[in-house]
Enzyme design. Structure first.
Site, PDB file in Angstrom:
ATOM      1  N   ARG A  65       0.794  -1.219   0.000  1.00 35.48           N
ATOM      2  CA  ARG A  65       0.000   0.000   0.000  1.00 35.48           C
ATOM      3  C   ARG A  65       0.837   1.286   0.000  1.00 35.48           C
ATOM      4  NH1 ARG A  65      -2.520  -4.033   1.730  1.00 35.48           N
ATOM      5  NH2 ARG A  65      -0.548  -4.429   2.744  1.00 35.48           N
ATOM      6  N   THR A  66       1.790   1.383   0.897  1.00 38.96           N
ATOM      7  CA  THR A  66       2.511   2.653   1.041  1.00 38.96           C
ATOM      8  C   THR A  66       3.302   2.936  -0.237  1.00 38.96           C
ATOM      9  OG1 THR A  66       2.699   2.063   3.365  1.00 38.96           O
ATOM     10  CG2 THR A  66       3.956   3.976   2.634  1.00 38.96           C
ATOM     11  N   LYS A  95      26.976  -3.146  -1.510  1.00 37.98           N
ATOM     12  CA  LYS A  95      28.457  -3.098  -1.443  1.00 37.98           C
ATOM     13  C   LYS A  95      28.916  -2.439  -0.147  1.00 37.98           C
ATOM     14  CE  LYS A  95      28.064  -1.848  -6.219  1.00 37.98           C
ATOM     15  NZ  LYS A  95      28.256  -0.667  -7.059  1.00 37.98           N
ATOM     16  N   ARG A 116      11.347   3.894   3.571  1.00 38.53           N
ATOM     17  CA  ARG A 116      10.939   2.871   4.561  1.00 38.53           C
ATOM     18  C   ARG A 116      12.186   2.110   4.978  1.00 38.53           C
ATOM     19  NH1 ARG A 116       5.871  -1.201   4.407  1.00 38.53           N
ATOM     20  NH2 ARG A 116       4.908   0.768   4.993  1.00 38.53           N
ATOM     21  N   HIS A 145       4.718   5.526  11.588  1.00 39.84           N
ATOM     22  CA  HIS A 145       4.267   5.466  10.190  1.00 39.84           C
ATOM     23  C   HIS A 145       3.309   6.642  10.011  1.00 39.84           C
ATOM     24  CE1 HIS A 145       3.244   4.070   6.326  1.00 39.84           C
ATOM     25  NE2 HIS A 145       2.961   2.799   6.568  1.00 39.84           N
TER      26      HIS A 145
HETATM   27  N1   CP Z   1      -0.217  -0.207   5.902  1.00 42.66           N
HETATM   28  C1   CP Z   1       0.984  -0.412   5.337  1.00 42.66           C
HETATM   29  O1   CP Z   1       1.995   0.215   5.695  1.00 42.66           O
HETATM   30  O2   CP Z   1       0.982  -1.349   4.354  1.00 42.66           O
HETATM   31  P1   CP Z   1       2.254  -1.736   3.483  1.00 42.66           P
HETATM   32  O3   CP Z   1       3.256  -2.365   4.413  1.00 42.66           O
HETATM   33  O4   CP Z   1       1.740  -2.704   2.437  1.00 42.66           O
HETATM   34  O5   CP Z   1       2.799  -0.484   2.884  1.00 42.66           O
END
Ligand code: CP
Length: 322
Positions: A65-66, A95, A116, A145
């Site tokens: 999703r993100t 590396k 991320r 998040h």
């Molecule tokens: N909700 C969420 O962060 O989903 P993903 O890990 O698929 O991005």
């Protein structure tokens, strides 16, 4: 570690790392801009708001999703993406390049970086390494998040028209769940919110976090059994037990479906106005039969709001006039 800078109405070129940076006015700005983005997306109005902008997506952890919603958001606004999935194998991190150097490289090619990372605090490290380019935290380990919390707020607001005087239930892995940490911080900004926290004892919020959140004014009530869920909740926020944070797989197997959202539980405990949320992915903690319930928004509005909120945030951080 450098102190987080508050947004205070000025999103342009800001790193977005934590809900600690936001005021209720900042969230209102996001919600208003999100509404505009929803209209743009619904009417398929072509927009060139991000024309000439390139945004890098660097994801050291898997995502559906993100990653996809940020990528779609950039393209819907006429921008371009530079997408590095699994940089540990497909960038010079393989590396031995440090995260800080990777950020300094990608900022030469992009106007914003969506990051991320599996370790808490690494979004902040990236922001400190970046010279001029805003970093958006797309999830840092068990930390936060923030963009998920913003889309969760948009989903609650869409249904209930307010973000104060709410009763919510948050269930699952509260120790490791970064979406939960950001959502509690977000709801702590508003008056008279009460959250019932249902988790296996082993996965309760860390005491330090629990105390910090309570000091912000939110009422947190830890419960141990589904029968303690109140019947007047505005939302239920179910979450999965975070397998990737466990070193002991036996412990994970023991805890993973301790609390399962079933049709029967809904019938007994949810109100007609309760919305059923989940940040996803789900891995067995929601019975599939619950999906057809009109109160279930996790595969509907909640994921769509991810697109609109991220369109809004990108436009604001990149300083676009709307
Ligand atoms: N909700 C969420 O962060 O989903 P993903 O890990 O698929 O991005």
């Amino acid at each position: 570690m450098t102190k987080l800078s508050s947004i205070n109405g000025n999103f342009k070129n800001q790193h977005i790392l934590s809900l600690d940076q936001f005021t209720t006015q900042d969230i209102e700005t996001i919600l208003k801009t999100t509404k505009k983005m929803k209209d743009i997306a619904a009417k398929a109005i072509p927009t060139k708001l991000l024309e000439g902008n390139t945004v890098a997506l660097i994801f050291y952890e898997p995502s559906s999703r993100t990653f996809a919603s940020f990528s779609a958001a950039i393209k819907k606004l006429g921008g371009e993406t530079l997408e590095i999935l699994d940089p540990t194998h497909f960038s010079s991190a393989a590396k031995g390049e440090t995260l800080e150097d990777t950020i300094r490289v990608f900022e030469a090619y992009s106007d914003a970086i969506i990051l991320r990372h599996p370790q808490k605090g690494k979004a902040q490290s990236a922001a400190e390494a970046s010279r001029n380019t805003p970093i958006i935290n797309a999830g840092d380990g068990i930390g936060e998040h923030p963009t998920q919390a913003l889309l969760d707020l948009a989903t609650i607001y869409e249904k209930h028209g307010k973000l104060d005087n709410l009763t919510g239930v948050i269930t699952g892995d509260l120790l490791n769940g970064r979406t939960v940490h950001s959502l509690i911080k977000a709801l702590s900004l508003y008056k008279n919110n009460t959250l019932y926290l249902l988790s296996p004892t082993e996965l309760n919020l860390q005491r330090e976090d629990y105390n910090t959140y309570q000091q912000k004014g939110i009422k947190l009530i830890e419960i141990q059994y589904e029968k303690q869920i109140p019947q007047n909740a505005h939302f239920w926020y179910w979450t999965r037990v975070q397998k990737e944070r466990f070193t002991d797989t036996t412990q994970y197997e023991k805890l993973k479906t301790k609390f399962t959202l079933t049709k029967d539980l809904l019938k007994k405990t949810a109100a007609p106005y309760t919305i059923l949320m989940h940040p996803l992915p789900r891995v067995g903690e929601i019975e599939p039969a619950v999906d057809e319930d009109p109160r279930a928004v996790y595969l509907k509005n909640q994921i769509k709001n991810g697109l609109y909120v991220r369109m809004a945030l990108l436009a604001l951080v990149l300083g676009k006039k709307m």
